[in-house]
Design a protein around this motif. Structure first.
Motif, PDB file in Angstrom:
ATOM      1  N   LEU A  71       0.850  -1.183   0.000  1.00 46.59           N
ATOM      2  CA  LEU A  71       0.000   0.000   0.000  1.00 46.59           C
ATOM      3  C   LEU A  71       0.885   1.231   0.000  1.00 46.59           C
ATOM      4  O   LEU A  71       1.927   1.261   0.653  1.00 46.59           O
ATOM      5  CB  LEU A  71      -0.885   0.042   1.243  1.00 46.59           C
ATOM      6  CG  LEU A  71      -1.976  -1.011   1.357  1.00 46.59           C
ATOM      7  CD1 LEU A  71      -2.731  -0.837   2.672  1.00 46.59           C
ATOM      8  CD2 LEU A  71      -2.950  -0.908   0.201  1.00 46.59           C
ATOM      9  N   THR A  72       0.485   2.252  -0.713  1.00 46.29           N
ATOM     10  CA  THR A  72       1.203   3.506  -0.719  1.00 46.29           C
ATOM     11  C   THR A  72       0.362   4.531   0.019  1.00 46.29           C
ATOM     12  O   THR A  72      -0.795   4.751  -0.318  1.00 46.29           O
ATOM     13  CB  THR A  72       1.453   3.993  -2.160  1.00 46.29           C
ATOM     14  OG1 THR A  72       2.173   2.988  -2.854  1.00 46.29           O
ATOM     15  CG2 THR A  72       2.227   5.290  -2.167  1.00 46.29           C
ATOM     16  N   ILE A  73       0.937   5.123   1.044  1.00 47.81           N
ATOM     17  CA  ILE A  73       0.244   6.149   1.810  1.00 47.81           C
ATOM     18  C   ILE A  73       0.955   7.464   1.547  1.00 47.81           C
ATOM     19  O   ILE A  73       2.151   7.599   1.800  1.00 47.81           O
ATOM     20  CB  ILE A  73       0.233   5.810   3.311  1.00 47.81           C
ATOM     21  CG1 ILE A  73      -0.509   4.489   3.524  1.00 47.81           C
ATOM     22  CG2 ILE A  73      -0.390   6.938   4.111  1.00 47.81           C
ATOM     23  CD1 ILE A  73      -0.500   4.017   4.943  1.00 47.81           C
ATOM     24  N   ARG A  74       0.219   8.411   1.018  1.00 47.95           N
ATOM     25  CA  ARG A  74       0.778   9.705   0.649  1.00 47.95           C
ATOM     26  C   ARG A  74       1.348  10.426   1.885  1.00 47.95           C
ATOM     27  O   ARG A  74       0.735  10.419   2.939  1.00 47.95           O
ATOM     28  CB  ARG A  74      -0.314  10.544   0.017  1.00 47.95           C
ATOM     29  CG  ARG A  74       0.179  11.679  -0.823  1.00 47.95           C
ATOM     30  CD  ARG A  74      -1.003  12.359  -1.458  1.00 47.95           C
ATOM     31  NE  ARG A  74      -1.597  11.502  -2.457  1.00 47.95           N
ATOM     32  CZ  ARG A  74      -1.601  11.798  -3.763  1.00 47.95           C
ATOM     33  NH1 ARG A  74      -1.059  12.904  -4.173  1.00 47.95           N
ATOM     34  NH2 ARG A  74      -2.164  10.983  -4.617  1.00 47.95           N
ATOM     35  N   ASP A  75       2.511  11.024   1.738  1.00 53.02           N
ATOM     36  CA  ASP A  75       3.182  11.797   2.790  1.00 53.02           C
ATOM     37  C   ASP A  75       3.492  10.981   4.041  1.00 53.02           C
ATOM     38  O   ASP A  75       3.497  11.490   5.153  1.00 53.02           O
ATOM     39  CB  ASP A  75       2.348  13.028   3.183  1.00 53.02           C
ATOM     40  CG  ASP A  75       2.127  13.964   2.009  1.00 53.02           C
ATOM     41  OD1 ASP A  75       3.048  14.083   1.181  1.00 53.02           O
ATOM     42  OD2 ASP A  75       1.047  14.555   1.931  1.00 53.02           O
ATOM     43  N   PHE A  76       3.740   9.706   3.871  1.00 52.71           N
ATOM     44  CA  PHE A  76       4.057   8.828   5.003  1.00 52.71           C
ATOM     45  C   PHE A  76       5.557   8.579   5.002  1.00 52.71           C
ATOM     46  O   PHE A  76       6.090   8.011   4.047  1.00 52.71           O
ATOM     47  CB  PHE A  76       3.283   7.517   4.850  1.00 52.71           C
ATOM     48  CG  PHE A  76       3.106   6.764   6.125  1.00 52.71           C
ATOM     49  CD1 PHE A  76       2.279   7.255   7.125  1.00 52.71           C
ATOM     50  CD2 PHE A  76       3.750   5.565   6.342  1.00 52.71           C
ATOM     51  CE1 PHE A  76       2.093   6.558   8.297  1.00 52.71           C
ATOM     52  CE2 PHE A  76       3.577   4.858   7.511  1.00 52.71           C
ATOM     53  CZ  PHE A  76       2.746   5.368   8.495  1.00 52.71           C
ATOM     54  N   PRO A  77       6.300   9.019   6.023  1.00 60.98           N
ATOM     55  CA  PRO A  77       7.761   8.845   6.034  1.00 60.98           C
ATOM     56  C   PRO A  77       8.165   7.370   6.026  1.00 60.98           C
ATOM     57  O   PRO A  77       7.616   6.562   6.766  1.00 60.98           O
ATOM     58  CB  PRO A  77       8.199   9.495   7.346  1.00 60.98           C
ATOM     59  CG  PRO A  77       7.030  10.251   7.856  1.00 60.98           C
ATOM     60  CD  PRO A  77       5.810   9.678   7.220  1.00 60.98           C
ATOM     61  N   VAL A  78       9.132   7.043   5.188  1.00 61.92           N
ATOM     62  CA  VAL A  78       9.600   5.661   5.073  1.00 61.92           C
ATOM     63  C   VAL A  78      10.301   5.204   6.350  1.00 61.92           C
ATOM     64  O   VAL A  78      10.293   4.027   6.676  1.00 61.92           O
ATOM     65  CB  VAL A  78      10.536   5.515   3.852  1.00 61.92           C
ATOM     66  CG1 VAL A  78      11.091   4.107   3.748  1.00 61.92           C
ATOM     67  CG2 VAL A  78       9.802   5.879   2.587  1.00 61.92           C
TER      68      VAL A  78
END
Length: 89
Positions: A62-69
């Motif tokens: 899943l890709t969550i926008r503005d979520f730091p890796v």
């Protein structure tokens, strides 16, 4: 009697060397699992979240926008009432 002990020890040693099968998505160490029916969500120690819609047989990231890796996913909870997903970092 020593012969019987040897056979028992041999059978235990053989069963320990079973093949390990890896299941689940590739990623960091898993820290959190959330489950609701067939939906399984898994969070890792490197900020990734994976989703399975078939009880963990197949996974997609899943890709969550503005979520730091660099974020560690500590907890995933899925509300049975309204199917909201809560993620604690």
């Amino acid at each position: 009697m020593p012969f019987a002990f040897f056979l028992l020890a041999l059978s235990v040693t053989i069963s320990v060397h079973a093949e390990i099968q890896k299941l689940g998505p590739m990623g960091g160490d898993f820290r959190a699992i959330g489950i609701l029916d067939d939906l399984v969500l898994a969070g890792t120690d490197d900020g990734r979240i994976y989703r399975s819609l078939d009880r963990a047989f197949h996974w997609k990231p899943l890709t969550i926008r503005d979520f730091p890796v660099s974020t560690v996913i500590e907890e995933i909870s899925v509300s049975h009432a309204d199917q909201t997903v809560y993620i604690a970092v």
